[in-house]
Design an enzyme around this catalytic site. Sequence first.
Site, PDB file in Angstrom:
ATOM      1  N   TYR A  20     134.039  -4.239 -33.056  1.00  0.00           N
ATOM      2  CA  TYR A  20     133.032  -5.234 -32.787  1.00  0.00           C
ATOM      3  C   TYR A  20     131.646  -5.538 -32.551  1.00  0.00           C
ATOM      4  CZ  TYR A  20     131.620  -9.633 -29.781  1.00  0.00           C
ATOM      5  OH  TYR A  20     131.582 -10.640 -29.899  1.00  0.00           O
TER       6      TYR A  20
ATOM      7  N   ASP B  79     139.016 -23.792 -38.710  1.00  0.00           N
ATOM      8  CA  ASP B  79     139.390 -23.072 -37.643  1.00  0.00           C
ATOM      9  C   ASP B  79     140.868 -22.402 -37.410  1.00  0.00           C
ATOM     10  OD1 ASP B  79     138.751 -21.316 -34.357  1.00  0.00           O
ATOM     11  OD2 ASP B  79     140.490 -21.516 -35.219  1.00  0.00           O
TER      12      ASP B  79
ATOM     13  N   LYS C  94     129.859  -7.653 -35.930  1.00  0.00           N
ATOM     14  CA  LYS C  94     128.443  -8.898 -35.647  1.00  0.00           C
ATOM     15  C   LYS C  94     127.299  -8.376 -36.103  1.00  0.00           C
ATOM     16  CE  LYS C  94     129.601 -11.458 -33.571  1.00  0.00           C
ATOM     17  NZ  LYS C  94     130.199 -13.516 -34.211  1.00  0.00           N
TER      18      LYS C  94
ATOM     19  N   GLY D  44     133.987   4.687 -25.424  1.00  0.00           N
ATOM     20  CA  GLY D  44     133.112   3.837 -26.161  1.00  0.00           C
ATOM     21  C   GLY D  44     131.905   2.731 -25.189  1.00  0.00           C
TER      22      GLY D  44
ATOM     23  N   THR E  31     126.113 -11.681 -30.440  1.00  0.00           N
ATOM     24  CA  THR E  31     126.496 -11.208 -28.405  1.00  0.00           C
ATOM     25  C   THR E  31     125.257 -10.148 -28.916  1.00  0.00           C
ATOM     26  OG1 THR E  31     127.370  -9.784 -27.652  1.00  0.00           O
ATOM     27  CG2 THR E  31     128.262  -9.993 -29.915  1.00  0.00           C
ATOM     28  N   ASP E  32     124.552 -10.333 -26.727  1.00  0.00           N
ATOM     29  CA  ASP E  32     124.166  -8.550 -27.182  1.00  0.00           C
ATOM     30  C   ASP E  32     124.867  -7.569 -27.209  1.00  0.00           C
ATOM     31  OD1 ASP E  32     126.701  -9.094 -24.735  1.00  0.00           O
ATOM     32  OD2 ASP E  32     125.230  -9.309 -23.104  1.00  0.00           O
ATOM     33  N   GLU E  33     125.801  -7.546 -27.914  1.00  0.00           N
ATOM     34  CA  GLU E  33     127.159  -6.032 -28.026  1.00  0.00           C
ATOM     35  C   GLU E  33     126.325  -5.689 -28.939  1.00  0.00           C
ATOM     36  OE1 GLU E  33     130.709  -5.650 -26.860  1.00  0.00           O
ATOM     37  OE2 GLU E  33     130.932  -7.221 -25.985  1.00  0.00           O
TER      38      GLU E  33
HETATM   39  N1  LIG Z   1     132.700 -14.640 -25.147  1.00  0.00           N
HETATM   40  C1  LIG Z   1     131.912 -14.425 -25.221  1.00  0.00           C
HETATM   41  O1  LIG Z   1     131.266 -13.488 -23.783  1.00  0.00           O
HETATM   42  C2  LIG Z   1     130.663 -14.240 -26.060  1.00  0.00           C
HETATM   43  C3  LIG Z   1     129.106 -13.881 -26.011  1.00  0.00           C
HETATM   44  C4  LIG Z   1     128.431 -13.692 -26.459  1.00  0.00           C
HETATM   45  C5  LIG Z   1     128.990 -14.115 -28.221  1.00  0.00           C
HETATM   46  N2  LIG Z   1     129.873 -14.457 -28.121  1.00  0.00           N
HETATM   47  C6  LIG Z   1     130.212 -14.652 -30.069  1.00  0.00           C
HETATM   48  O2  LIG Z   1     130.962 -16.127 -29.500  1.00  0.00           O
HETATM   49  C7  LIG Z   1     131.881 -16.345 -30.457  1.00  0.00           C
HETATM   50  C8  LIG Z   1     132.888 -17.216 -29.645  1.00  0.00           C
HETATM   51  O3  LIG Z   1     133.231 -16.253 -29.221  1.00  0.00           O
HETATM   52  P1  LIG Z   1     134.585 -16.511 -28.169  1.00  0.00           P
HETATM   53  O4  LIG Z   1     134.849 -16.339 -26.930  1.00  0.00           O
HETATM   54  O5  LIG Z   1     134.673 -18.151 -27.993  1.00  0.00           O
HETATM   55  O6  LIG Z   1     135.716 -16.553 -28.769  1.00  0.00           O
HETATM   56  P2  LIG Z   1     137.492 -16.468 -29.334  1.00  0.00           P
HETATM   57  O7  LIG Z   1     138.316 -15.204 -29.439  1.00  0.00           O
HETATM   58  O8  LIG Z   1     137.736 -17.617 -28.034  1.00  0.00           O
HETATM   59  O9  LIG Z   1     137.130 -18.075 -30.136  1.00  0.00           O
HETATM   60  C9  LIG Z   1     137.014 -17.612 -31.229  1.00  0.00           C
HETATM   61  C10 LIG Z   1     137.560 -18.411 -31.986  1.00  0.00           C
HETATM   62  O10 LIG Z   1     137.659 -18.132 -33.602  1.00  0.00           O
HETATM   63  C11 LIG Z   1     138.428 -18.358 -34.653  1.00  0.00           C
HETATM   64  N3  LIG Z   1     138.435 -17.609 -35.675  1.00  0.00           N
HETATM   65  C12 LIG Z   1     138.862 -16.149 -35.946  1.00  0.00           C
HETATM   66  N4  LIG Z   1     139.001 -16.060 -37.018  1.00  0.00           N
HETATM   67  C13 LIG Z   1     138.584 -16.636 -38.110  1.00  0.00           C
HETATM   68  C14 LIG Z   1     138.707 -16.458 -39.245  1.00  0.00           C
HETATM   69  N5  LIG Z   1     138.727 -15.536 -40.277  1.00  0.00           N
HETATM   70  N6  LIG Z   1     138.122 -18.731 -40.136  1.00  0.00           N
HETATM   71  C15 LIG Z   1     137.546 -19.493 -38.421  1.00  0.00           C
HETATM   72  N7  LIG Z   1     138.148 -19.204 -37.619  1.00  0.00           N
HETATM   73  C16 LIG Z   1     138.641 -18.087 -37.453  1.00  0.00           C
HETATM   74  C17 LIG Z   1     139.324 -18.574 -34.137  1.00  0.00           C
HETATM   75  O11 LIG Z   1     141.118 -19.298 -34.112  1.00  0.00           O
HETATM   76  C18 LIG Z   1     139.273 -18.878 -32.300  1.00  0.00           C
HETATM   77  O12 LIG Z   1     139.186 -20.361 -32.456  1.00  0.00           O
HETATM   78  C19 LIG Z   1     131.404 -15.000 -31.252  1.00  0.00           C
HETATM   79  O13 LIG Z   1     131.099 -15.239 -32.221  1.00  0.00           O
HETATM   80  C20 LIG Z   1     131.029 -14.211 -30.572  1.00  0.00           C
HETATM   81  O14 LIG Z   1     131.216 -13.175 -31.169  1.00  0.00           O
HETATM   82  C21 LIG Z   1     131.211 -14.245 -27.147  1.00  0.00           C
END
Ligand SMILES: NC(=O)c1ccc[n+]([C@@H]2O[C@H](COP(=O)([O-])OP(=O)(O)OC[C@H]3O[C@@H](n4cnc5c(N)ncnc54)[C@H](O)[C@@H]3O)[C@@H](O)[C@H]2O)c1
Length: 333
Positions: free
Chosen positions: A145, A32, A149, A270, A121-123
């Site tokens: 975003y 990370d 994705k 948007g 993501t669903d987005e």
């Molecule tokens: N939060 C939601 O509701 C949701 C829903 C569906 C899918 N997702 C997907 O799930 C995943 C995690 O989401 P989250 O909500 O835990 O996000 P978050 O923002 O809490 O965590 C993202 C993590 O990725 C790390 N990170 C960012 N850029 C990086 C890089 N270049 N290299 C290494 N690490 C990096 C950050 O330090 C962080 O620990 C994402 O891919 C997101 O698109 C999120």
Amino acid sequence: MKLLVCGGAGFIGSNFVRQRVVDHGDAVTVLDKLTYAGREENLADLRDREGFAFVRAGIEDADAVAQAIDGVDAVVNFAAETHVDRSIAEPDAFVRTHAVGTWVLLEAARAAGVRYLQVSTDEVYGSIEEGSFSESSPLAPSSPYSATKAGADLLVSSYFHTYGLQTVICRGSNNYGPYQYPEKLIPLMILNALHGDRLPVYGDGMQVRNWLYVEDFGRAIGHVLEHGAPGEVYNVGGPDECPNIEVVKRIIELTGADEGQLEYVTDRPGHDRRYSLGSEKIRALGWEPQVDFSQGLEQTVSWYRDNPAWWEPIRSGDYREYYERQYGSKIKD
Ligand SMILES: NC(=O)c1ccc[n+]([C@@H]2O[C@H](COP(=O)([O-])OP(=O)(O)OC[C@H]3O[C@@H](n4cnc5c(N)ncnc54)[C@H](O)[C@@H]3O)[C@@H](O)[C@H]2O)c1
């Protein structure tokens, strides 16, 4: 299993890593970059567990990834920039991490010959007025975003078709639960409600989301990793849909805040009206959500109430500046 979990210090990643280490006895290396959203504190309870390792590096760093992938059975990629508002203000990091970073990981997985799971993501499907998206619905993302994705998902699928890499993609609906950074709707409203701050709701608050408790998403990802078919996409939708304004009103009730704290603010450009995922495919594979929205929201409010040591450093740090820029007002100390 031995896993490389990228982005495992963020919200969903850290919950997933905890499940894999504690409930399944997996050896897990977390890689990370620790952006503003990633925190080692999210994994503090796992630090001394056998088989757990942490590497601070970006997924776009090919050398660090090549070292970390050595000896693992699979890569699970959560690493992402995840806040739509930030993608509108500064899209650069979204392109770098989602496009270049995903490509670096895919190349490393291909060289190592290991399975690859992309968390999406669903987005990526965009907004839907009625009904639900299936895995074959067209991708129609609305924000930088979701567009980046979606691009990452297409690149992942291309590695299955072109190189035979064993890939799977899990597209989750809106997650909530412990360890979520307070810029996102539910923790933002909980912490503001607990502090007597105003509760800024975008537009008319009628944006509908399909809420999924973070542990249910973690279980789904683990299930797809073990049972999913290579090359496939699995939608993971939560059990309940709820408009944002209703979510905020429930938080007001659970925290004992005052409805007068509610304030409608200019909508995000948007802003998608409604997300909804059909999850028949993953249900047929043997997963189903275990936590409904009422229960999950109560648990989440309790967790934030009981863990000020987790959020105090965030609320008193750079987040304050972000908040002021975004909402044009201050939060209380
Ligand atoms: N939060 C939601 O509701 C949701 C829903 C569906 C899918 N997702 C997907 O799930 C995943 C995690 O989401 P989250 O909500 O835990 O996000 P978050 O923002 O809490 O965590 C993202 C993590 O990725 C790390 N990170 C960012 N850029 C990086 C890089 N270049 N290299 C290494 N690490 C990096 C950050 O330090 C962080 O620990 C994402 O891919 C997101 O698109 C999120």
